[in-house]
Design a protein around this motif. Structure first.
Motif, mmCIF file in Angstrom:
data_model
loop_
_atom_site.group_PDB
_atom_site.id
_atom_site.type_symbol
_atom_site.label_atom_id
_atom_site.label_comp_id
_atom_site.label_asym_id
_atom_site.label_seq_id
_atom_site.Cartn_x
_atom_site.Cartn_y
_atom_site.Cartn_z
ATOM 1 N N ALA A 1 3.349 -10.148 -1.092
ATOM 2 C CA ALA A 1 4.078 -9.033 -1.696
ATOM 3 C C ALA A 1 5.419 -8.824 -1.006
ATOM 4 O O ALA A 1 6.424 -8.499 -1.645
ATOM 5 N N THR A 2 5.441 -9.026 0.327
ATOM 6 C CA THR A 2 6.695 -8.864 1.067
ATOM 7 C C THR A 2 7.697 -9.941 0.666
ATOM 8 O O THR A 2 8.886 -9.675 0.488
ATOM 9 N N VAL B 1 1.882 -2.595 2.045
ATOM 10 C CA VAL B 1 0.826 -1.585 1.871
ATOM 11 C C VAL B 1 0.301 -1.638 0.441
ATOM 12 O O VAL B 1 -0.906 -1.689 0.197
ATOM 13 N N ALA B 2 1.243 -1.668 -0.506
ATOM 14 C CA ALA B 2 0.843 -1.713 -1.904
ATOM 15 C C ALA B 2 0.158 -3.032 -2.243
ATOM 16 O O ALA B 2 -0.712 -3.094 -3.106
ATOM 17 N N GLY B 3 0.535 -4.092 -1.534
ATOM 18 C CA GLY B 3 0.002 -5.409 -1.853
ATOM 19 C C GLY B 3 -1.384 -5.667 -1.304
ATOM 20 O O GLY B 3 -2.072 -6.577 -1.762
ATOM 21 N N CYS B 4 -1.830 -4.878 -0.320
ATOM 22 C CA CYS B 4 -3.122 -5.157 0.322
ATOM 23 C C CYS B 4 -4.275 -4.780 -0.595
ATOM 24 O O CYS B 4 -4.452 -3.607 -0.915
ATOM 25 N N GLN C 1 -7.379 -4.656 0.037
ATOM 26 C CA GLN C 1 -8.485 -3.965 0.722
ATOM 27 C C GLN C 1 -8.069 -2.593 1.235
ATOM 28 O O GLN C 1 -8.880 -1.899 1.861
ATOM 29 N N GLY C 2 -6.843 -2.204 1.049
ATOM 30 C CA GLY C 2 -6.387 -0.907 1.554
ATOM 31 C C GLY C 2 -6.460 -0.834 3.070
ATOM 32 O O GLY C 2 -6.814 0.201 3.630
ATOM 33 N N ALA C 3 -6.140 -1.933 3.734
ATOM 34 C CA ALA C 3 -6.284 -1.954 5.194
ATOM 35 C C ALA C 3 -5.052 -1.416 5.907
ATOM 36 O O ALA C 3 -5.105 -1.136 7.100
ATOM 37 N N ILE C 4 -3.948 -1.278 5.179
ATOM 38 C CA ILE C 4 -2.704 -0.867 5.842
ATOM 39 C C ILE C 4 -2.351 0.563 5.428
ATOM 40 O O ILE C 4 -2.249 0.876 4.235
ATOM 41 N N TYR C 5 -2.173 1.418 6.416
ATOM 42 C CA TYR C 5 -1.792 2.817 6.179
ATOM 43 C C TYR C 5 -0.353 2.996 6.627
ATOM 44 O O TYR C 5 0.074 2.431 7.634
ATOM 45 N N THR D 1 -1.141 6.995 4.576
ATOM 46 C CA THR D 1 -1.919 6.654 3.385
ATOM 47 C C THR D 1 -1.898 5.156 3.147
ATOM 48 O O THR D 1 -0.942 4.470 3.506
ATOM 49 N N ASN D 2 -2.990 4.663 2.560
ATOM 50 C CA ASN D 2 -3.012 3.265 2.151
ATOM 51 C C ASN D 2 -2.834 3.155 0.642
ATOM 52 O O ASN D 2 -3.085 2.121 0.051
#
Lengths: 445, 240
Positions: free
Chosen positions: B23-24, B153-156, B158-162, B172-173
């Motif tokens: 995503a980056t 963050v948006a690309g993860c 699994q919601g692992a990045i806040y 927020t993730n």
């Protein structure tokens, strides 16, 4: 040639007139060998310039450097040339202060090496930059916190002061050239001697002013020189890289600078002595003393390396061990052991034995030392960067043809500067030698 | 930024390269081989590995800023470390100084897809890349200001990045909102190379993807691809 420089009334070759005649030789004579030498240097320089134009157009992509080893042979060359610039200051300032009169015949060339070395070092900084045209930003938006900024200031001050220090003690000799050479050299050249001798007519007030100026410069230039090499080491040791993380780096760089400076001096003197027939003034004595200096500095280098490796190796952090393994056993091992045995131990041995302590022997020792010091600068930079910072595969670096061409061009530039200097300027400090000769004659009954 | 390593499986379950990285690359049109957020695989004490997504650590005491001779890299008032590529002289002192290997150099004329040519350069976005200058993760401050989450963050999946604001104590993730203080303290968060005194602004919650069912002994991740590289005319790429 001898007929050319013979002056009416000096047919009896006194010590003084012989010295004057010898000093005038370089300014008046050129041979085929000289032209070939200069032509060869110009060719190498040209190849270097072509390589740089290619690098400028394509970006540093054409080098072997990449993100993980982001400095390479250019920075090594920068440190190396800045290092040999220590030669002049050592010979002229440190030895002048200690009243070592044996250094008088060789000061001028040593001072010239300082100036040329610093200019070449500066060239390598610019060669290494991704955006060289933005150098003006250092003046416009300089960040006083940055070791690189300190470095630029130190080198600028050093270059300025060593140009002054080269020029000021040369004034009487330039005046001598001004008076003796017109008619034998191109007009521009005699105009240059006239301008640079600043109206020197050798009256007592001028002599007093000169003596005072030289004394002040002598004292001032020593801290400048030491600070340059110390600050240069800060570029490395203020980062958190494990191999550079050392409090003794400043001292280490100063010692390395003196060591490589002395080695370069010995080589240059041997060439100048033979080429310009100065055997009477640059004698075995000068070479022997320089040899002692070389051996002493070499032992200091061994000592500094030992303290560094023992203190780090004893604690043996993982990163230190990685760096040691690369340096002593794998990637950089041939370079390191050549540096250690060829560049540090061998010169000490050559100087230690009377049979090998000849001019040829010393030139061999110095050549090893110079090559070894370039290699040392190389592995300080590259091995320091090759220790991985994060869990990734260690990367490697090998200079490309472009880099070799530019480095060769840098060496050619340095030698060309030096050749032209010996050709155009009085390479023997005539007035200082005369003064010392007079005192010697007075003292000796 | 807080990275919950318990939820990071290096996108092994997705069968793709780590999607934060992808995503980056898409978002910043990054030249190959730049991974502004790189998922390192590091060994665990008892065998097996963990994945550690590593963006620029946005240090509070940034070694890179301290050494830049022309102040081209600087700490912005919000705390993010940015680079002005119109000032950078390309000396690479910052790359020597960064202890996290998070700075990248545009060694050649960077490959750019046609759409990058339309972008207006800003220090907060760094499109297009400029030859002979240093570049790195900018924490997507321009996107946050516009109200969306950073690309990684948006690309993860699994919601692992806040991502959040330290002063507001919120992060927020994209799915849940947490209190920075509670979340880091309760989960024993740590920072990378804390002993160096760089005070990074990226915290890690220890783990190896166990919350998303990863077996630590299944090692390796898919290699990153630069999807638009074929569309970039005259593209020059290099290795790290």
């Amino acid at each position: 040639m001898e007929a050319l420089i013979e002056e009416p009334g000096t047919a009896d070759t006194t010590w003084e007139s012989r010295l004057e005649a010898k000093a005038l030789i370089p300014g008046t004579s050129t041979g085929v060998a000289f032209k070939l030498w200069v032509g060869g240097l110009l060719l190498v320089l040209l190849v270097g310039i072509v390589a740089y134009v290619n690098q400028y157009n394509n970006g540093l992509y054409v080098t072997g450097m990449r993100d993980r080893i982001s400095w390479g042979i250019y920075i090594a060359a920068f440190v190396f040339f800045a290092g040999i610039s220590m030669a002049g200051t050592l010979m002229s300032a440190i030895l002048r202060i200690t009243r070592a009169t044996w250094r008088t015949p060789i000061t001028r060339v040593a001072e010239a090496i300082t100036v040329m070395g610093l200019i070449t070092a500066g060239v390598f900084v610019i060669v290494d930059m991704g955006q060289p045209l933005r150098l003006y930003q250092m003046y416009l938006n300089g960040n006083w916190q940055s070791p690189l900024m300190w470095d630029m200031m130190a080198i600028t001050v050093y270059l300025t002061s060593s140009v002054v220090y080269l020029l000021v003690p040369m004034i009487p000799d330039l005046a001598f050239f001004r008076d003796r050479l017109p008619g034998r050299v191109p007009h521009v050249q005699s105009w240059m001697y006239g301008t640079l001798s600043f109206g020197w007519i050798e009256n007592p007030p001028q002599r007093r002013a000169l003596a005072k100026a030289v004394a002040i410069l002598t004292v001032l230039i020593i801290p400048v020189a030491v600070s340059v090499h110390t600050v240069l080491s800060f570029v490395f040791s203020t980062t958190v890289r494990v191999s550079w993380n050392s409090t003794s780096f400043g001292f280490f760089f100063v010692a390395g600078a003196i060591f490589s400076g002395v080695a370069v001096l010995i080589i240059v003197f041997a060439i100048v002595r033979r080429r310009y027939h100065l055997e009477e003034y640059i004698t075995e004595r000068q070479f022997t003393y320089l040899g002692y200096l070389l051996a002493a500095m070499s032992m200091i280098m061994i000592y500094t390396n030992a303290t560094e490796f023992i203190t780090k190796g004893f604690k043996a952090s993982d990163d230190d061990l990685f760096a040691f393994r690369e340096l002593f056993a794998t990637k950089f091992a041939p370079l390191f052991w050549f540096y250690f045995f060829g560049g540090l131990v061998l010169p000490v041995l050559i100087v230690a034995f009377k049979r090998t302590r000849t001019i040829t022997g010393l030139v061999v020792a110095s050549s090893f030392a110079v090559v070894a010091m370039f290699i040392e600068r190389y592995f300080i930079v590259v091995a320091g960067m090759s220790v991985p910072l994060m869990p990734y595969e260690p990367s490697s670096y090998m200079p490309t043809a472009t880099e070799w061409a530019i480095v060769a061009g840098g060496f050619a530039l340095f030698m060309l500067f030096l050749t032209l200097f010996t050709r155009l300027f009085p390479i023997v400090a005539i007035w200082e030698m005369k003064e010392e000769h007079e005192t010697r004659v007075e003292v000796a009954p | 930024m807080i990275v919950d390593l318990r939820h990071c499986d290096g996108c092994q379950s997705q069968g793709t390269a780590p999607q934060c990285t992808l995503a980056t690359i898409e978002g910043h049109l990054l030249p190959e081989p730049m991974e502004w957020i790189e998922v390192y695989e590091s060994p665990l004490e008892g065998g097996g590995t963990q994945f550690v997504p590593t963006p620029c650590q946005q240090c509070q005491n940034p070694p890179c800023v301290n050494v830049c001779p022309v102040a081209a890299t600087f700490s912005a008032p919000e705390g993010v470390v940015l680079i002005d590529q119109d000032r950078c002289i390309g000396c690479r002192m910052c790359m020597a100084a960064c202890p996290y290997d998070r700075r990248f150099f545009n060694w050649g004329s960077p490959p750019v897809p046609p759409e990058a040519l339309l972008a207006d350069y800003s220090m907060e976005h760094q499109v297009q890349a400029k030859v002979g200058t240093v570049t790195k993760c900018d924490f997507c401050v321009d996107m946050v200001r516009a109200g969306s989450l950073p690309h990684c963050v948006a690309g993860c999946p699994q919601g692992a990045i806040y991502y959040g604001d330290l002063e507001e104590d919120l992060a927020t993730n994209g799915k849940t909102l947490v209190s920075f203080k509670d979340f880091t303290t309760n989960n024993n968060a740590y920072r990378l190379k804390e002993e160096l005194g760089t005070h990074p602004r990226v915290w890690y919650i220890p783990g190896h993807g166990e919350a998303v069912g990863r077996d630590p002994h299944t090692t390796g991740r898919m290699p990153t691809k630069w999807p638009w590289i074929e569309r970039a005319k005259g593209a020059v790429t290099w290795k790290r």
